[in-house]
Design a protein around this motif. Structure first.
Motif, short mmCIF file in Angstrom:
data_model
loop_
_atom_site.label_atom_id
_atom_site.label_comp_id
_atom_site.label_asym_id
_atom_site.label_seq_id
_atom_site.Cartn_x
_atom_site.Cartn_y
_atom_site.Cartn_z
N THR A 94 -8.24 91.80 -69.96
CA THR A 94 -7.70 91.10 -68.79
C THR A 94 -8.79 90.30 -68.08
O THR A 94 -8.56 89.16 -67.68
CB THR A 94 -7.07 92.12 -67.81
N ALA A 95 -9.96 90.92 -67.93
CA ALA A 95 -11.07 90.22 -67.27
C ALA A 95 -11.51 89.01 -68.09
O ALA A 95 -11.74 87.93 -67.54
CB ALA A 95 -12.23 91.19 -67.06
N ASP A 115 -13.25 86.21 -62.60
CA ASP A 115 -12.51 87.48 -62.55
C ASP A 115 -12.58 88.00 -61.13
O ASP A 115 -13.66 88.07 -60.53
CB ASP A 115 -13.12 88.50 -63.52
N SER A 121 -8.90 86.32 -67.82
CA SER A 121 -8.97 85.71 -66.50
C SER A 121 -10.11 84.70 -66.42
O SER A 121 -9.94 83.60 -65.89
CB SER A 121 -9.14 86.80 -65.44
N ILE A 122 -11.27 85.07 -66.96
CA ILE A 122 -12.41 84.15 -66.95
C ILE A 122 -12.09 82.92 -67.80
O ILE A 122 -12.41 81.80 -67.42
CB ILE A 122 -13.69 84.86 -67.43
N LYS A 167 -15.70 86.81 -56.57
CA LYS A 167 -15.36 86.43 -57.95
C LYS A 167 -16.60 86.57 -58.84
O LYS A 167 -17.70 86.22 -58.43
CB LYS A 167 -14.92 84.97 -58.01
#
Length: 166
Positions: free
Chosen positions: A23-24, A34, A27-28, A115
């Motif tokens: 997920t991280a 993230d 996201s990036i 972030k």
């Protein structure tokens, strides 16, 4: 932020932090940053280090002192399991302090929008990954303040607590 960062030690204990890696990374890749896992881990890792160092300062036994200081150093660089299992969880109160301090600082940083712009082991060396690509300084300063606050907060509170070293 309060719940996720506060319960990060328990998430790590059962290995579920690895479940958040995709997920991280996604996201990036999609947004360039993230907001969840990496900032939470940065705060948690710093709090683990502060609590371990406080145990090292408080302990009278040289073996406990040595273990706490060495695991505190590894936690500063992002490897918290030795500090968490070998020191903070063993004496219980430092572990609870880590959860409380991490949760409080996590709540504030989520509200301020901390972030991470890179995927790196969250420790002192990954602070540069919080520098904004467009040259802004707010996020980097927020990461530094959060890291220091988590360390100092857990260090001071653990230092003030009565810990039974038996």
């Amino acid at each position: 932020g309060l719940i996720f960062t506060g319960f990060m030690p328990m998430i790590i204990m059962v290995g579920m932090h690895y479940a958040f890696f995709p997920t991280a990374m996604q996201s990036i890749q999609n947004t360039g940053f993230d907001l969840v896992l990496l900032p939470a881990n940065l705060i948690h890792n710093s709090a683990q280090a502060g609590a371990a160092f406080a145990v090292g300062v408080k302990a009278k036994d040289k073996d406990v002192k040595s273990l706490a200081m060495s695991t505190g150093i590894s936690a500063v660089f992002g490897v918290t399991e030795p500090a968490m299992y070998g020191v903070n969880l063993k004496y219980k109160k430092p572990f609870y302090v880590v959860m409380g301090v991490s949760g409080a600082i996590g709540m504030v940083t989520v509200m301020l929008g901390l972030k991470s712009f890179t995927f790196a082991v969250p420790g002192i060396l990954s602070i540069a990954g919080y520098a904004e690509p467009n040259g802004g300084y707010f996020n980097l300063i927020l990461a530094l303040v959060a890291y220091i606050a988590a360390f100092v907060g857990s260090f001071v509170i653990t230092l003030m607590m009565k810990i039974d070293f038996e």
